[in-house]
Design a protein around this motif. Structure first.
Motif, PDB file in Angstrom:
ATOM      1  N   UNK A  52      -6.300  -6.035  -6.341  1.00 46.28           N
ATOM      2  CA  UNK A  52      -6.022  -4.601  -6.362  1.00 46.28           C
ATOM      3  C   UNK A  52      -6.796  -3.866  -5.294  1.00 46.28           C
ATOM      4  N   UNK A  53      -7.995  -4.360  -4.981  1.00 47.04           N
ATOM      5  CA  UNK A  53      -8.890  -3.603  -4.100  1.00 47.04           C
ATOM      6  C   UNK A  53      -8.244  -3.326  -2.745  1.00 47.04           C
ATOM      7  N   UNK A  54      -7.633  -4.340  -2.153  1.00 47.29           N
ATOM      8  CA  UNK A  54      -7.069  -4.165  -0.826  1.00 47.29           C
ATOM      9  C   UNK A  54      -5.891  -3.221  -0.799  1.00 47.29           C
ATOM     10  N   UNK A  55      -5.132  -3.154  -1.875  1.00 42.64           N
ATOM     11  CA  UNK A  55      -3.932  -2.339  -1.908  1.00 42.64           C
ATOM     12  C   UNK A  55      -4.222  -0.898  -2.325  1.00 42.64           C
ATOM     13  N   UNK A  56      -5.128  -0.700  -3.278  1.00 44.76           N
ATOM     14  CA  UNK A  56      -5.266   0.608  -3.894  1.00 44.76           C
ATOM     15  C   UNK A  56      -6.542   1.357  -3.548  1.00 44.76           C
ATOM     16  N   UNK A  87       4.666  -2.858  -4.684  1.00 44.23           N
ATOM     17  CA  UNK A  87       5.921  -3.009  -3.956  1.00 44.23           C
ATOM     18  C   UNK A  87       6.230  -1.832  -3.031  1.00 44.23           C
ATOM     19  N   UNK A  88       5.384  -0.806  -3.034  1.00 44.91           N
ATOM     20  CA  UNK A  88       5.584   0.289  -2.079  1.00 44.91           C
ATOM     21  C   UNK A  88       5.430  -0.271  -0.667  1.00 44.91           C
ATOM     22  N   UNK A  89       6.326   0.129   0.216  1.00 46.93           N
ATOM     23  CA  UNK A  89       6.291  -0.308   1.617  1.00 46.93           C
ATOM     24  C   UNK A  89       4.874  -0.168   2.173  1.00 46.93           C
ATOM     25  N   UNK A  90       4.371  -1.213   2.788  1.00 45.59           N
ATOM     26  CA  UNK A  90       2.995  -1.203   3.288  1.00 45.59           C
ATOM     27  C   UNK A  90       2.774  -0.151   4.364  1.00 45.59           C
ATOM     28  N   UNK A  91       3.850   0.362   4.967  1.00 49.95           N
ATOM     29  CA  UNK A  91       3.734   1.405   5.983  1.00 49.95           C
ATOM     30  C   UNK A  91       3.735   2.810   5.373  1.00 49.95           C
ATOM     31  N   UNK A  92       3.802   2.882   4.044  1.00 50.31           N
ATOM     32  CA  UNK A  92       3.766   4.180   3.348  1.00 50.31           C
ATOM     33  C   UNK A  92       2.509   4.201   2.482  1.00 50.31           C
ATOM     34  N   UNK A  93       1.416   4.755   2.975  1.00 53.79           N
ATOM     35  CA  UNK A  93       0.172   4.763   2.203  1.00 53.79           C
ATOM     36  C   UNK A  93       0.324   5.504   0.876  1.00 53.79           C
ATOM     37  N   UNK A  94      -0.368   5.010  -0.129  1.00 54.52           N
ATOM     38  CA  UNK A  94      -0.418   5.654  -1.435  1.00 54.52           C
ATOM     39  C   UNK A  94      -1.642   6.547  -1.508  1.00 54.52           C
ATOM     40  N   UNK A  95      -1.461   7.721  -2.091  1.00 52.93           N
ATOM     41  CA  UNK A  95      -2.559   8.676  -2.298  1.00 52.93           C
ATOM     42  C   UNK A  95      -2.637   8.953  -3.793  1.00 52.93           C
ATOM     43  N   UNK A  96      -3.801   8.722  -4.392  1.00 53.42           N
ATOM     44  CA  UNK A  96      -3.955   8.861  -5.830  1.00 53.42           C
ATOM     45  C   UNK A  96      -4.807  10.066  -6.180  1.00 53.42           C
ATOM     46  N   UNK A  97      -4.298  10.890  -7.094  1.00 52.67           N
ATOM     47  CA  UNK A  97      -4.976  12.082  -7.595  1.00 52.67           C
ATOM     48  C   UNK A  97      -5.335  11.832  -9.052  1.00 52.67           C
ATOM     49  N   UNK A  98      -6.520  12.222  -9.456  1.00 54.54           N
ATOM     50  CA  UNK A  98      -6.938  11.991 -10.842  1.00 54.54           C
ATOM     51  C   UNK A  98      -6.406  13.081 -11.765  1.00 54.54           C
ATOM     52  N   UNK A  99      -5.951  12.665 -12.952  1.00 57.87           N
ATOM     53  CA  UNK A  99      -5.498  13.606 -13.977  1.00 57.87           C
ATOM     54  C   UNK A  99      -6.347  13.484 -15.225  1.00 57.87           C
ATOM     55  N   UNK A 100      -6.031  14.271 -16.242  1.00 54.94           N
ATOM     56  CA  UNK A 100      -6.834  14.246 -17.460  1.00 54.94           C
ATOM     57  C   UNK A 100      -6.748  12.903 -18.178  1.00 54.94           C
ATOM     58  N   UNK A 101      -5.612  12.213 -18.068  1.00 54.51           N
ATOM     59  CA  UNK A 101      -5.510  10.899 -18.690  1.00 54.51           C
ATOM     60  C   UNK A 101      -6.159   9.813 -17.844  1.00 54.51           C
ATOM     61  N   UNK A 102      -6.588  10.165 -16.656  1.00 53.80           N
ATOM     62  CA  UNK A 102      -7.257   9.205 -15.782  1.00 53.80           C
ATOM     63  C   UNK A 102      -8.777   9.292 -15.893  1.00 53.80           C
ATOM     64  N   UNK A 103      -9.298  10.513 -16.079  1.00 50.30           N
ATOM     65  CA  UNK A 103     -10.761  10.691 -16.160  1.00 50.30           C
ATOM     66  C   UNK A 103     -11.196  11.332 -17.472  1.00 50.30           C
ATOM     67  N   UNK A 134     -12.963   5.701 -10.054  1.00 49.78           N
ATOM     68  CA  UNK A 134     -13.309   5.342  -8.679  1.00 49.78           C
ATOM     69  C   UNK A 134     -13.217   3.837  -8.459  1.00 49.78           C
ATOM     70  N   UNK A 135     -13.622   3.060  -9.450  1.00 52.36           N
ATOM     71  CA  UNK A 135     -13.545   1.619  -9.322  1.00 52.36           C
ATOM     72  C   UNK A 135     -12.092   1.132  -9.328  1.00 52.36           C
ATOM     73  N   UNK A 136     -11.244   1.827 -10.067  1.00 52.82           N
ATOM     74  CA  UNK A 136      -9.857   1.392 -10.227  1.00 52.82           C
ATOM     75  C   UNK A 136      -8.945   1.912  -9.125  1.00 52.82           C
ATOM     76  N   UNK A 137      -9.101   3.204  -8.753  1.00 53.47           N
ATOM     77  CA  UNK A 137      -8.150   3.850  -7.849  1.00 53.47           C
ATOM     78  C   UNK A 137      -8.773   4.417  -6.576  1.00 53.47           C
ATOM     79  N   UNK A 138     -10.084   4.591  -6.547  1.00 49.85           N
ATOM     80  CA  UNK A 138     -10.715   5.189  -5.381  1.00 49.85           C
ATOM     81  C   UNK A 138     -11.370   6.514  -5.730  1.00 49.85           C
ATOM     82  N   UNK A 139     -11.853   7.214  -4.716  1.00 50.40           N
ATOM     83  CA  UNK A 139     -12.552   8.484  -4.928  1.00 50.40           C
ATOM     84  C   UNK A 139     -11.688   9.472  -5.702  1.00 50.40           C
ATOM     85  N   UNK A 140     -12.337  10.282  -6.535  1.00 50.25           N
ATOM     86  CA  UNK A 140     -11.612  11.274  -7.330  1.00 50.25           C
ATOM     87  C   UNK A 140     -11.376  12.561  -6.563  1.00 50.25           C
ATOM     88  N   UNK A 141     -12.092  12.792  -5.471  1.00 52.72           N
ATOM     89  CA  UNK A 141     -11.767  13.900  -4.565  1.00 52.72           C
ATOM     90  C   UNK A 141     -12.107  13.472  -3.152  1.00 52.72           C
TER      91      UNK A 141
END
Length: 367
Positions: free
Chosen positions: A6-10, A168-184, A197-204
């Motif tokens: 997961x680390x390399x992708x997310x 499966x998202x195209x590797x040329x389309x970066x994913x950007x993750x925003x934290x929600x109440x069910x995430x934090x 942060x460990x699972x998805x990256x920085x929260x801001x």
């Protein structure tokens, strides 16, 4: 999926920036582009909502899996490719930790009365709410100290399945993750923030694309930071620094992503579970508007909504997953030109079958 896989992708947001876009190459305006915004895949909510067990349900998420797979296929088929695909929070339904909610969290929920509160069920009295939470903790078999990091049942499985789909998202389309109440958590703690942060990256964090400054905020700090005041203060200071760049007009546009909307329709609307409190929203709108921020994109409401105040476009997008209104499962296409930001919500079926309409694509041809 293993943590290593997961680390390399997310894990793209680190050090308060997104390494998919080297800032040194992206600070200059290069012409119109577009991106895709989604919100609330929230694996597990559809089953929990249908059974009325939003506090303890969510043991099935096949529907959300299929919808998110459809969203990924639709995004991958777009031509030209979007610059990125941002998910504005509530990635899965199961909450992190099980700490008791704060007084602010309780009192803001209480006026709802008979309304089904998305996480804790019908709230009638403070005592009944405490009884619900206490019963739930006993049902989980955790004591309060352990539950700070354990999370609700199925959280790990929901997360792993969502990550599997997003791989499966195209590797040329970066994913950007925003934290929600069910995430934090509705009332985040240092532990729940660390888990995100460990699972998805920085929260801001911030990043640049083609001369446009994008700011990703942790809106739970704006909702209730009573258990992590130092973390909120750090985000506040960081945000002021970022807005100073926008305020000096060193970017073509500045755009914000967060989970909870500042407001749903009007700056003067009543406080609600789905918006930020009046004092906070007014302070934030004034701050963002003064810095020249053009738009704030959010989710959380599971319906489309929004409004404009002081030239700030507050955009509320409905969900990829569970719908709480009359909208359809969908994604928002956002086109950024030199002069304006144009956006349109598409159902997953529409985007899959027809793609982006010609009038939006024509905007990409502008110089």
């Amino acid at each position: 999926m293993s943590t290593a896989e997961a680390r390399g992708v997310f894990h793209r947001a680190r050090g308060r920036t997104l390494d998919a876009f080297p800032s040194g190459k992206e600070r200059e305006w290069k012409g119109p582009f577009y991106f895709i915004q989604g919100a609330d895949p929230q694996f597990g909510l559809m089953k929990a909502w249908s059974t009325g067990e939003c506090d303890s349900g969510g043991d099935e998420w096949g529907q959300e899996t299929r919808l998110t797979e459809q969203a990924v296929r639709a995004v991958n088929r777009l031509n030209p490719k979007p610059k990125f695909f941002v998910l504005c929070g509530d990635l899965v339904h199961a909450m992190p930790g099980l700490v008791l909610p704060s007084h602010n969290f309780i009192t803001r929920a209480m006026p709802c009365g008979h309304r089904l509160f998305p996480c804790l069920g019908p709230l009638w009295t403070l005592s009944s709410m405490r009884t619900k939470i206490t019963s739930y903790l006993c049902w989980c078999g955790h004591d309060l100290a352990h539950s700070r990091t354990a999370g609700m049942p199925w959280r790990k499985e929901q997360t792993e399945d969502l990550q599997r789909v997003l791989r499966d998202v195209d590797s040329e389309i970066p994913l950007v993750f925003v934290s929600g109440n069910h995430d934090v958590g509705n009332v985040p703690t240092p532990e729940t923030i660390e888990e995100f942060q460990q699972t998805w990256g920085d929260d801001y964090f911030s990043f640049w694309v083609g001369g446009v400054l994008f700011l990703v905020l942790n809106s739970q700090f704006l909702y209730d930071a009573s258990r992590c005041p130092a973390l909120k203060q750090a985000q506040d200071q960081w945000l002021d620094q970022q807005l100073s760049i926008a305020g000096q007009r060193k970017c073509q546009h500045a755009i914000v992503f967060q989970h909870i909307p500042l407001f749903l329709e009007s700056i003067d609307e009543d406080d609600d579970y789905f918006n930020l409190s009046k004092p906070v929203r007014k302070e934030m709108v004034d701050k963002l508007s003064k810095a020249g921020v053009k738009a704030v994109f959010s989710g959380h409401y599971h319906r489309n909504a929004g409004g404009i105040y002081q030239n700030l476009d507050m955009v509320v997008s409905s969900a990829i997953g569970c719908q709480l209104g009359k909208d359809t499962h969908g994604l928002r296409v956002v086109v950024v030109t030199a002069e304006k930001i144009v956006h349109r919500y598409y159902s997953l079926d529409e985007l899959s079958e027809k793609g982006v309409e010609d009038d939006l694509m024509d905007l990409l041809k502008e110089k």
